[in-house]
Motif scaffolding. Structure first.
Motif, PDB file in Angstrom:
ATOM      1  N   UNK A 217       0.843  -1.191   0.000  1.00  0.00           N
ATOM      2  CA  UNK A 217       0.000   0.000   0.000  1.00  0.00           C
ATOM      3  C   UNK A 217       0.890   1.257   0.000  1.00  0.00           C
ATOM      4  N   UNK A 218       0.294   2.346  -0.420  1.00  0.00           N
ATOM      5  CA  UNK A 218       1.037   3.615  -0.477  1.00  0.00           C
ATOM      6  C   UNK A 218       0.204   4.756   0.105  1.00  0.00           C
ATOM      7  N   UNK A 219       0.906   5.763   0.576  1.00  0.00           N
ATOM      8  CA  UNK A 219       0.261   7.010   0.985  1.00  0.00           C
ATOM      9  C   UNK A 219       0.264   7.967  -0.188  1.00  0.00           C
ATOM     10  N   UNK A 220      -0.927   8.461  -0.528  1.00  0.00           N
ATOM     11  CA  UNK A 220      -1.063   9.271  -1.749  1.00  0.00           C
ATOM     12  C   UNK A 220      -0.863  10.761  -1.437  1.00  0.00           C
ATOM     13  N   UNK A 221       0.372  11.120  -1.202  1.00  0.00           N
ATOM     14  CA  UNK A 221       0.679  12.537  -0.955  1.00  0.00           C
ATOM     15  C   UNK A 221       0.296  13.450  -2.133  1.00  0.00           C
ATOM     16  N   UNK A 222       0.579  13.041  -3.387  1.00  0.00           N
ATOM     17  CA  UNK A 222       0.268  13.955  -4.493  1.00  0.00           C
ATOM     18  C   UNK A 222      -1.210  14.334  -4.573  1.00  0.00           C
ATOM     19  N   UNK A 223      -2.100  13.469  -4.066  1.00  0.00           N
ATOM     20  CA  UNK A 223      -3.535  13.768  -4.153  1.00  0.00           C
ATOM     21  C   UNK A 223      -3.977  14.816  -3.141  1.00  0.00           C
ATOM     22  N   UNK A 224      -3.120  15.112  -2.168  1.00  0.00           N
ATOM     23  CA  UNK A 224      -3.524  16.064  -1.126  1.00  0.00           C
ATOM     24  C   UNK A 224      -3.445  17.502  -1.650  1.00  0.00           C
ATOM     25  N   UNK A 225      -4.334  18.380  -1.163  1.00  0.00           N
ATOM     26  CA  UNK A 225      -4.171  19.805  -1.495  1.00  0.00           C
ATOM     27  C   UNK A 225      -2.790  20.269  -1.008  1.00  0.00           C
ATOM     28  N   UNK A 226      -2.176  21.184  -1.751  1.00  0.00           N
ATOM     29  CA  UNK A 226      -0.803  21.615  -1.418  1.00  0.00           C
ATOM     30  C   UNK A 226      -0.649  22.023   0.046  1.00  0.00           C
ATOM     31  N   UNK A 227      -1.583  22.821   0.527  1.00  0.00           N
ATOM     32  CA  UNK A 227      -1.434  23.355   1.889  1.00  0.00           C
ATOM     33  C   UNK A 227      -1.483  22.234   2.927  1.00  0.00           C
ATOM     34  N   UNK A 228      -2.379  21.265   2.726  1.00  0.00           N
ATOM     35  CA  UNK A 228      -2.484  20.168   3.695  1.00  0.00           C
ATOM     36  C   UNK A 228      -1.255  19.252   3.616  1.00  0.00           C
ATOM     37  N   UNK A 229      -0.741  19.064   2.405  1.00  0.00           N
ATOM     38  CA  UNK A 229       0.471  18.250   2.255  1.00  0.00           C
ATOM     39  C   UNK A 229       1.645  18.925   2.969  1.00  0.00           C
ATOM     40  N   UNK A 230       1.723  20.247   2.828  1.00  0.00           N
ATOM     41  CA  UNK A 230       2.807  20.972   3.508  1.00  0.00           C
ATOM     42  C   UNK A 230       2.696  20.843   5.022  1.00  0.00           C
ATOM     43  N   UNK A 231       1.468  20.941   5.519  1.00  0.00           N
ATOM     44  CA  UNK A 231       1.268  20.821   6.968  1.00  0.00           C
ATOM     45  C   UNK A 231       1.721  19.437   7.429  1.00  0.00           C
ATOM     46  N   UNK A 232       1.268  18.402   6.728  1.00  0.00           N
ATOM     47  CA  UNK A 232       1.583  17.039   7.163  1.00  0.00           C
ATOM     48  C   UNK A 232       3.077  16.754   7.044  1.00  0.00           C
ATOM     49  N   UNK A 233       3.653  17.117   5.906  1.00  0.00           N
ATOM     50  CA  UNK A 233       5.062  16.757   5.672  1.00  0.00           C
ATOM     51  C   UNK A 233       6.014  17.657   6.463  1.00  0.00           C
ATOM     52  N   UNK A 234       5.788  18.951   6.392  1.00  0.00           N
ATOM     53  CA  UNK A 234       6.762  19.878   6.995  1.00  0.00           C
ATOM     54  C   UNK A 234       6.531  20.129   8.481  1.00  0.00           C
ATOM     55  N   UNK A 235       5.250  20.298   8.847  1.00  0.00           N
ATOM     56  CA  UNK A 235       4.990  20.620  10.258  1.00  0.00           C
ATOM     57  C   UNK A 235       4.884  19.341  11.106  1.00  0.00           C
ATOM     58  N   UNK A 236       3.952  18.444  10.737  1.00  0.00           N
ATOM     59  CA  UNK A 236       3.734  17.281  11.594  1.00  0.00           C
ATOM     60  C   UNK A 236       4.950  16.344  11.573  1.00  0.00           C
ATOM     61  N   UNK A 237       5.316  15.881  10.390  1.00  0.00           N
ATOM     62  CA  UNK A 237       6.450  14.959  10.321  1.00  0.00           C
ATOM     63  C   UNK A 237       7.767  15.674  10.600  1.00  0.00           C
ATOM     64  N   UNK A 238       7.822  16.950  10.279  1.00  0.00           N
ATOM     65  CA  UNK A 238       9.060  17.688  10.506  1.00  0.00           C
ATOM     66  C   UNK A 238       9.321  18.006  11.969  1.00  0.00           C
ATOM     67  N   UNK A 239       8.272  17.996  12.775  1.00  0.00           N
ATOM     68  CA  UNK A 239       8.432  18.392  14.182  1.00  0.00           C
ATOM     69  C   UNK A 239       8.288  17.228  15.163  1.00  0.00           C
ATOM     70  N   UNK A 240       7.738  16.089  14.692  1.00  0.00           N
ATOM     71  CA  UNK A 240       7.474  14.981  15.605  1.00  0.00           C
ATOM     72  C   UNK A 240       8.737  14.183  15.926  1.00  0.00           C
ATOM     73  N   UNK A 241       9.035  14.039  17.137  1.00  0.00           N
ATOM     74  CA  UNK A 241      10.059  13.127  17.638  1.00  0.00           C
ATOM     75  C   UNK A 241      11.111  12.768  16.593  1.00  0.00           C
TER      76      UNK A 241
END
Lengths: 643, 100
Positions: free
Chosen positions: A361-385
Motif C-alpha cells: 500500500x502507499x500514501x497518496x501525498x500527491x492527491x492532497x491539497x498543497x497546503x495540507x500536504x505541507x502541513x503534514x510533511x513539513x509541520x507534523x512529520x518535521x516536528x514529531x520526535x
C-alpha cells in the motif's frame, strides 16, 4: 574514519576511555527536591519546583538537552480542552480520558468503557496542560503559526494562529489537539532549568532510592546513582523526590543490536524508576498490562517512516494499483483515527487474499491539497520526535511528496503479531498530590500509569514539582543510612570487579527470552510461575557473573537489573489477576472470562521482605475528579507570571 | 605475490554506521557527542577530528546529532539498509528507494 574499527586499524590500539574513571570517588549533594529523569516530565517538575523558590537537583542518564522520548520533538499537544477554541469542557473530557485510556485516538462516542485510565493524571492534564503550553511559549517554544506558513490550512485559527489536528476531532467537534513546533521544546526546557538555577547532573544513572533509616516502606529521602562516563558514585540527599524516569521498552527485546531500529524509545528507557520504587516498597498498579509491540519484527519505518501512521494526517492510503483503501485518513471526517476498525481490517485482509487489494500500500501525498500536504510533511512529520531525520533523509534521496507515493507497511509482513511486547502503563499508586504510597516520593510522566503522551508528561511533571516543593517546606532534613549506601555500592559496582563472565547484552537477551516464553499470548498459572522461577534463577545464578568493562557498560548492566526487577513485577501482578481483561490486553487461559465484573478493579503489588504482596483498589479510587482536583489546588495560580 | 598484513578483528555490530562524518567539514566540536542521550559517540583523542562511533548498536535513530550539528554537512545520517525508505512515482509508476 568514523567507526571504532577504523580507529583501531589505523592506530593499532583502541582509543583510550575519554573520561576520567574513578569508581571510588563519592559525591554527596544536598537539595530540597531531587528530580529523577530529565525528560519532559522531569524538566517540567524541576522548573515548577524551582519557581517555588526551593533548591532543585535534576538527574539525567543522557544530556537534558535532547534526552527522553520527547527530546527530539513533538507535533501534537494532545488533550488540551482548556484552550480558547476547545468545544469540550475540561472536567467532562477528563472523565472521557479516564474511561478510555487506550482509545484516545478514536472517537469517544460509543467507545467501550474499559477504564484503568489514570483519572488523577487525566484531570490534571485537562485542567492544566493549556497553561503548561502557554508557559512553553514563554520559554521560547513555538506553539502558533507565527510566520504564517500555513495560512488557509484546515484547523488554523487566524486570530490566535493556533493550528488544530483532526485527531479526536471529527468534523471539528472538539478542537482539542494542537499542532506544535516541538523540536525546540527540549532545549528551551533545559535553558529554563539553567536560568532558574536548577542543579543539573547529566550522564548520571540513578539506581536506588534512599529511605529513612534504610527501611523498606519508609519516607524517601534521596537517591543514589553513578556517572555513566566516570563511574563516580553520587548520593543525593533531599526532602522530596519526583520520579519522572522512563518506561521499560527493552524487556522483550531479544535482539540488542537492532533494538534501536525497532523501538519508539531510546536505549535508556529501561524502567529503572519502577525497579527503584519496587525495592523501596511502594504500591503499584497495572503491572500486568503488556501489549504486543508491532514494531518488534521490523523497522521504525513501519511506523514513523511508513505512510499512514501517527503524524501522517489527511493522507489517503491506496493499494499498489492506485485503488483507494477503506482506511481512515486521520482526517476531519474520521476524527484522526489511525487504523481501521477490526471488521474493516479483516475485510482488507480477505481482500488481499482474493486479489481485491494489491500489496504494498502507499500514501497518496500527491492527491492532497498543497497546503495540507505541507502541513503534514513539513509541520507534523518535521516536528514529531524522530521523524524529522526521516523526512530529511527521504528528501535527500529524492523523495518529493508532490509527485511520489510513500510506501506503507501495513499487512506486508503478515497479520500475526509477534510476541515482542512492551510493558504498558504500570506504575506507583498515586494520590491527588501525585504522591506515591511512600512519603516524600512523587511521580510524574510515563511511570504514572499513563498513555505516555507529551502534554500529559509536561502537565503532570509541572504539577508534581509544585506539590513536592510544598511538601519539602514541611519536613525536616533526614539522615541517610550508611548501610543502605554501602549495600547499593556493593550491588552496582559488582560487575566492574569482574573481567569475564556474562555481559549486559547476553543478560538482556536472557531476560527478553524469559518474558517471551512465559509472559506472552498464552498466560497460565504454570507458565507465569515458571517465568518467575526463571527470573529468580537469572538473579541468583547469572547476575553474579555479570561483568562490565567501563562505566557505560556498567550502566547497561544495571539497566538489565532494572528489567529483571520489572519482569518480576509483571509476573507477580499477572499471577495476582485471576481473570482476563480486554482493556489490559491480558488473557489468561485458566481464567478465560473476559472482564468479569468482580475483577473490575486494580490489582496492586508491593514488595515486603522479599515477597510480592498483592492487594486491590477500586477503579476510580480517586473519587469525584472535579471536586477533588479543586480541593487540592485552591492555591493554583494558573500560568507563570514572573519572568 | 607479496603477502599483505591485516588485523584480526571481531565482527562489526549490525548495523554499525548510523552516521557518516565528513572530516573536511567536521571541526570535532563534539556537539553531537553531547546531544546524544545514549553516548553512541566518544570524542576523538585527536582533538579537532570527528568523534568515534563507539556504540552504534545502541542508536535509536532519533537524528538529534545531525539535526543539531552546527556545521552543515559535517555529519549525515546513514540509515541501515533494511531501514531505507521506499516510494513510487505516481505518474510513471517507477519504484524507488533511498540509495544515498
Amino acid at each position: 574514519m568514523t567507526k571504532w574499527h577504523d580507529y583501531f586499524q589505523k592506530q593499532g590500539t583502541a582509543p583510550p576511555w575519554p573520561y576520567p574513571v574513578d569508581y571510588e570517588k563519592e559525591y554527596e549533594i544536598e537539595t530540597d527536591i531531587l528530580v529523577i529523569g530529565g525528560g519532559i516530565a522531569g524538566c517540567w517538575a524541576a522548573i515548577s519546583a524551582a519557581r517555588k523558590g526551593v533548591r532543585v537537583a535534576l538527574v539525567e542518564k543522557g544530556d537534558t538537552i535532547r534526552s527522553g522520548s520527547g527530546g527530539p520533538g513533538c507535533d501534537h499537544w494532545c488533550q488540551c480542552p482548556a484552550n480558547p477554541h476547545s468545544k469540550v469542557d475540561p472536567d467532562e473530557w477528563a472523565k472521557v480520558m479516564a474511561d478510555n485510556p487506550g482509545t484516545m485516538s478514536e472517537l469517544p462516542k460509543g467507545a467501550p468503557k474499559c477504564s484503568y485510565g489514570n483519572g488523577i493524571g487525566a484531570q490534571i492534564t485537562c485542567r492544566e496542560n493549556y497553561d503548561t503550553l502557554l508557559e512553553m511559549e514563554q520559554m521560547g517554544g513555538q506553539i502558533r503559526d507565527i510566520n504564517d506558513e500555513y495560512v488557509g490550512a484546515e484547523g488554523r485559527y487566524d486570530d490566535t494562529k493556533f493550528m488544530f489536528s483532526p485527531r479526536t476531532n471529527p468534523n471539528h467537534q472538539t478542537d482539542l489537539v494542537l499542532r506544535v513546533w516541538g523540536t525546540n521544546f527540549k532545549p528551551a526546557l533545559k535553558r529554563e532549568c539553567q536560568r532558574l538555577g536548577v542543579n543539573i547532573f547529566d550522564r548520571v544513572m540513578v539506581t536506588g532510592l534512599l529511605t529513612e533509616g534504610g527501611i523498606q516502606g519508609a519516607r524517601v529521602i534521596g537517591a543514589m546513582g553513578f556517572n555513566n562516563r566516570t563511574g563516580e558514585f553520587m548520593i543525593f540527599r533531599s526532602k522530596a523526590v519526583v520520579l519522572s524516569a522512563a518506561g521499560d521498552f527493552y524487556m522483550w527485546m531479544l535482539d540488542t543490536e537492532h533494538a534501536g531500529c525497532r523501538q519508539f524509545r531510546s536505549r535508556t528507557a529501561t524502567g529503572d524508576g519502577l525497579a527503584m520504587t519496587w525495592k523501596a516498597g511502594a504500591e503499584h498498579v497495572l503491572m500486568e498490562r503488556t501489549i504486543p509491540l508491532m514494531l518488534g519484527t521490523g523497522y521504525k519505518h513501519n511506523w514513523y517512516g511508513g505512510a499512514g501512521d501517527a503524524s501522517y494526517e489527511n493522507l489517503q492510503l491506496i493499494d499498489a494499483n492506485g485503488k483507494k483503501l477503506p482506511w481512515p485518513v486521520q482526517g476531519w471526517q474520521d476524527g484522526g483515527a489511525m487504523a481501521p476498525p477490526p471488521k474493516v481490517r479483516e475485510s482488507i485482509r480477505q481482500g488481499i487474499l482474493k486479489g481485491e487489494w494489491a500489496l504494498p500500500f502507499y500514501g497518496d501525498f500527491p492527491a492532497m491539497p498543497d497546503i495540507e500536504r505541507n502541513v503534514t510533511w513539513n509541520l507534523m512529520l518535521g516536528q514529531e520526535s524522530t521523524t524529522q531525520i526521516i523526512t530529511s533523509t527521504y528528501e535527500r534521496a529524492g523523495f518529493d511528496p508532490s509527485r511520489h507515493l510513500l510506501q506503507n507497511y501495513a499487512f506486508i509482513e503478515g497479520e500475526t503479531h509477534s510476541q515482542w511486547r512492551t510493558a504498558r502503563g504500570g506504575g506507583p499508586v498515586i494520590d491527588w498530590d501525585l504522591k506515591s504510597t511512600l512519603d516524600g516520593l512523587y511521580v510524574a510522566g510515563e511511570q504514572l500509569y499513563s498513555h505516555g503522551d507529551h502534554s500529559f508528561a509536561a502537565s503532570t511533571g509541572r504539577y508534581a514539582g509544585r506539590k513536592a516543593a510544598d511538601y519539602s517546606r514541611q519536613v525536616p532534613e533526614s539522615k541517610i543510612s550508611r548501610d543502605q549506601v554501602a549495600q547499593e555500592k556493593a550491588r552496582i559496582y559488582a560487575p566492574i570487579k569482574r573481567t569475564s563472565g556474562i555481559e549486559w547484552k547476553e543478560l538482556n537477551a536472557a531476560i527478553a527470552r524469559t518474558m517471551q516464553y512465559f509472559c506472552s499470548e498464552f498466560k497460565t498459572e504454570r507458565l507465569l510461575n515458571m517465568g518467575l522461577d526463571a527470573m529468580k534463577e537469572i538473579e541468583e545464578v547469572f547476575v553474579p557473573r555479570l561483568y562490565a568493562l567501563d562505566p557505560h557498560k556498567l550502566m547497561r548492566s544495571i539497566e538489565d537489573l532494572s528489567m529483571l526487577a520489572h519482569g518480576q513485577m509483571v509476573f507477580s501482578a499477572s499471577l495476582a489477576r485471576k481473570a482476563s481483561s480486554a482493556s489490559l490486553n491480558f488473557y489468561r487461559i485458566d481464567y478465560p472470562e473476559v472482564d468479569p465484573p468482580a475483577w473490575n478493579k486494580y490489582v496492586t503489588i508491593r514488595l515486603e521482605n522479599g515477597k510480592a504482596i498483592s492487594g486491590e483498589l477500586p477503579v476510580n479510587y480517586w473519587g469525584d475528579m472535579k471536586a477533588n482536583y479543586e480541593a487540592h489546588n485552591r492555591d493554583y495560580a494558573g500560568i507563570y507570571k514572573g519572568k | 605475490m607479496a603477502q599483505i598484513k591485516i588485523s584480526a578483528l571481531p565482527n562489526l555490530t549490525t548495523p554499525n554506521t548510523p552516521v557518516i562524518f565528513n572530516p573536511d567539514i567536521c571541526l570535532g566540536c563534539n556537539t553531537c557527542v553531547n546531544v546524544c542521550q545514549i553516548d553512541v559517540f566518544i570524542p576523538n583523542p585527536d582533538k579537532g577530528s570527528p568523534p568515534i562511533i563507539l556504540h552504534p548498536d545502541e542508536c535509536w535513530y532519533c537524528g538529534c546529532c545531525v539535526n543539531d550539528c552546527l556545521h552543515p554537512g559535517a555529519i549525515s545520517f546513514n540509515w541501515p539498509l533494511q531501514q531505507r525508505g521506499s516510494w513510487k512515482d505516481k505518474i510513471t509508476g517507477k519504484v524507488m528507494r533511498d540509495t544515498v
